[in-house]
Every structure is written in C-alpha cells, then in structure tokens.
Scaffold this active site. Structure first.
Site, short mmCIF file in Angstrom:
data_model
loop_
_atom_site.label_atom_id
_atom_site.label_comp_id
_atom_site.label_asym_id
_atom_site.label_seq_id
_atom_site.Cartn_x
_atom_site.Cartn_y
_atom_site.Cartn_z
CE LYS A 112 -3.71 1.96 2.95
NZ LYS A 112 -4.57 1.67 4.13
CB SER A 127 -8.00 3.49 3.52
OG SER A 127 -7.11 2.77 4.37
CB SER A 170 -8.07 0.30 6.10
OG SER A 170 -8.77 1.50 6.16
#
Ligand code: GLN
Length: 482
Positions: free
Chosen positions: A77, A152, A176
C-alpha cells in the site's frame, strides 16, 4: 502458463524446475497491464521486479537454499516506506516524495527473498472506506466495476482480487484491510496491536495502526505474519511475545460468541445476518459451541473511534507543513501562518481536512473532557469487556461490514453514513485484538461478503487455526436459502 495456488506449491514448482520467478513476474506484469482500468496500482516496479526474479532464479540454479518467501510476488500500500521509491499516502501533499528508508516489516519480507512488484492506490492517509479519497482517483471493484472495492486499502485488495500479485500489504486502523477484503471476496487479516513493527508505516492514528495482509489462503498469510512479526527496536510499542509459527497440533472444537446487539443491528443487511446465523448453526452441528451474549456498548464504538483517531491524526499530520515535508505553495507570502495555511490547504484533500479539524476540536481546551477523555474511557471499558469475553470463549464471530460493496459516488454524499458502516471493524482496533475477514458468502446481489473472526490479544495462532477450519465452510447465503 503460470498459475498460483499457494506459496508452498509455488516453491515446489520452483525447485522442481516447473516454473521460474521470471515466469511468475512476467505473468503478473502482463495481468497488471491488462487491468490498468481498475487503477489498483500507483506505480509498478517492472524492471526492478524482473531483475530481482532473474537474480533469485540464478541463486536457485547455483544450489542456494530457498528462503521463506523465495520468489513470492507482493504489492504494498502507498503508505509503506520503501527506500528510494515514491511514497505519497495517495495525497497531493506528498507528491513525488521518496522514502529515505525501508519499513521494517517490508525489509523482513525482502530479506526472505520476496519480490515487491509495486505500490497500490488507497484513500488519502488511509482515511476512508471506498478508496475514493485518493489523489490518483478511485479504484474499481473487479467483480462489479460500478462498485467500490472498499477502503482505505482498496488498491491492495483489488491487486489480490484480480490476481495481479500473490499477496499484498495494507494498513488497518479501523477496518481498512478487513472491510475491502469483505467487499472483494478475499481474505483480509489485521494482527493484534503491536504484532508488526509500525516503523516506516505512515501514521494515521498511532495507537490503532497496524500493517495487515491480503491473501487467498490461511497458510500464506500465517507465513507472512511469522516473517513480519519479528522484533524491531525502532518500534517501542511492539509486542514482546515470541514470533508465531503455526503448529500441526490443532484443537478440534472451539467456543464462539455472537453479540445480540450486532446480530439485531438495524443497519445489518438481512441476508448477511442470515449467512452468519447459518454458519453458527452449522458450527453448532459440528460440536462447536456458540454463546449469545449482550454487548451494550455497541453504539459507542464508532463515536469513540472517530474521536480518538481524528485526535491522533491531527497531531500526526501536523508534520506536513511544507517546511520539512510536503507540498509548498507557489503563492508568495511573508506571513508564517499564511505560509502554513496555503501549503496545507492546497496539499490535503477534503476528508483529511475534515478529520484534522475534528481532531483539533476534540483536543481543544474546553472540549477535551467532553470528547477525548470520554472516548478514552469507552476504550478502557471495551478492553475490560474483551478480557471478560475471552475468559469464556475462544473467538468472537461477527459480520465484517453491515452491507455489501456500495456503488461508486455514494460515500461522497454522506460521510456520516460511511463512518457508521465501520461499526463492526473498529472494535478490534479499539481493543488491540487480531481480526480477520473470511470470504465465505455470496449475496443474491452477486457480491461477496465475509465473516469476521476475532481472538484474544496475541492469539493469532488460534485465529489462523479457526480460520483454516472455517474456510472449509464456503456457503451461499442467497435469498433462496433464507
Ligand atoms: N474506514 C475507517 C476510517 O476511515 C478505516 C480506516 C483505516 O483502517 N485505515 O477511518
């Protein structure tokens, strides 16, 4: 043609000379190219991954023993630092910023011979539930491109969902990793707080943040955790308990609990409720016990989470002032306050600004006791409750999210409704326990959904054993069997 099932089988194929790391990397690069429209990746390290694969293939040919993650293709990420690579937290404020060092957890993967293929899109500073708050634009759910992938860590989830890498890393402050895994039909795992070093993970809310893992099977995820959970003196909040290795000895039956207030919650989709109930009945039939208990703090957990995390975020994000870090406005000014104001107003997106303001407010003199202090008290009560629960049962079962993946654009209309949908995931972050979302169900609207399992603090081992058992229960909870 290359295909991936799990790490152990892949490495057998490598040693048996049935495939190569180079073939794996070419396969994924080709797939990533064909999936550009999903917008899952921010950057693809194509040449670097090719060179790394060639090096590993050479090592093997020379008879070098394989390390634990030899040739495993992983995406990260865009909040995880990787030296000399861009890291931006999907924010304009960090545009073109390059990491000065590598996150410890990532370094441990690289040391075990993993191949890092690229970094993935996400919500700005990991704030969001739909991956629509990103300077790079939204990510599409590969199962239905009119729907969000969740957030997210939406890009990391889609990278695994669409088969663009073997596993990926996300971060989970309030769900997330588990929530996008639920929306995408894959496994998403958040370790207990302190299990994985946070050194090199861009901070959102430091007492909640943990790196998490997306994958398609439990042994792979357990292996990654055993590598990443090694000690790190750069993170003083790390758990001191030993590294986890899965054992062959597995308990046969478990005791689970369900919270009445969760199962009766008005926001819960009836089909999701039915799915979890069906699973509970099935487990009881197999000799496991299901205890139904009352959890009267349910309506306090989302407010407590948003008070505490925005407070921490307002402090963590103060470093992006355009002096040492971050975007610097080109508008001329000689006033220092104006200088900060311009840099931050231009650099941060709307959701991040909303949270910085909220966090500053709850910490301000006059409101501190009413909000921040109260939320901390709720957090303490939750931890006490968790201790009581795990004195009696092995695991908590819950839906991961109250509904399946929602249409693109919906989140922007009503941020409060989106915050409320975090109701089942923030519990694990508030209390520091590990949690996982397992993709056991499909809805009659054709979208997947998961069951969430949580175990006691530091007990990822039981969590994996239960998860491996539950993964045998794949079932459809469609309207027809309600
Ligand atoms: N949806 C939650 C939030 O917006 C989760 C964020 C996260 O886990 N990083 O805060």
């Amino acid at each position: 043609m290359f295909s991936f099932q799990n790490i152990s089988y892949y490495q057998q194929q490598l040693t048996g000379e049935e495939t190569t790391c180079a073939a794996a990397v070419e396969y994924y690069l080709h797939k990533i190219n064909g999936a550009n429209h999903l917008n899952a990746f921010v950057e693809v390290y194509a040449e670097e991954a090719r060179a790394r694969a060639a090096y590993l293939d050479e090592q093997r040919k020379n008879g070098q023993p394989l390390k634990k993650l030899h040739g495993v293709v992983i995406a990260i990420k865009d909040v995880i630092c990787y030296k000399d690579h861009h890291v931006t937290a999907a924010s304009a404020i960090l545009k073109n910023f390059q990491s000065l060092y590598t996150a410890t957890a990532l370094q441990y993967l690289i040391d075990e011979e993993a191949i890092i293929i690229g970094n993935c899109n996400c919500d700005e500073f990991a704030m969001g539930s739909s991956n629509e708050n990103s300077v790079y634009g939204n990510v599409l759910n590969a199962l239905d491109q009119t729907k969000v992938p969740g957030g997210s860590s939406g890009g990391s989830a889609v990278a695994v969902q669409a088969g663009l890498c073997m596993l990926s890393l996300g971060s989970d402050t309030g769900g997330s990793v588990r929530q996008p895994a639920d929306f995408c039909g894959i496994i998403g795992f958040k370790p207990g707080y302190g299990r994985i070093s946070r050194y090199g993970l861009i901070a959102y809310a430091s007492s909640f943040d943990q790196i998490g893992i997306f994958g398609t099977n439990i042994p792979d995820i357990a292996l990654l955790l055993s590598v990443m959970s090694r000690q790190d003196r750069m993170d003083s909040t790390m758990d001191q308990s030993p590294v986890i290795e899965r054992s062959a000895e597995v308990k046969k039956t478990y005791s689970f609990c369900l919270f009445n207030e969760v199962m009766e919650h008005p926001s819960l989709d009836p089909e999701i409720k039915k799915g979890i109930e069906l699973l509970a009945t099935k487990l009881e039939g197999e000799g496991h016990s299901i205890k139904r208990i009352s959890f009267n703090l349910i309506d306090h957990i989302v407010p407590a989470y948003y008070v505490l995390t925005t407070a921490e975020a307002s402090s963590n994000l103060s470093r992006y002032d355009g002096v040492r870090y971050g975007h610097r406005s080109s508008k001329p000014t000689t006033d220092l306050e104006q200088f900060y104001r311009q840099n931050r107003s231009e650099g941060f997106g709307a959701e991040v600004k909303r949270r910085i303001m909220l966090g500053t407010f709850v910490l301000s003199t006059g409101y501190y006791d009413a909000y921040f202090q109260k939320a901390q008290e709720i957090r303490r009560l939750l931890v006490n409750q968790v201790n009581e629960i795990f004195a009696e049962v092995d695991a908590i079962l819950m839906p991961t999210v109250p509904a399946t993946a929602f249409p693109l654009g919906q989140d922007q209309k009503d941020p409060l409704a989106t915050y409320l949908a975090d109701i089942f995931t923030v519990f694990a972050n508030l209390t520091g326990i590990p949690g996982i979302s397992l993709p056991l169900f499909s809805h009659s609207n054709n979208m997947p959904f998961g069951v969430q399992v949580m175990t006691n603090k530091q007990d990822e081992l039981t969590l994996f054993d239960i998860s491996a058992m539950l993964m045998q229960h794949k079932m459809r909870a469609t309207a027809s069997n309600i």
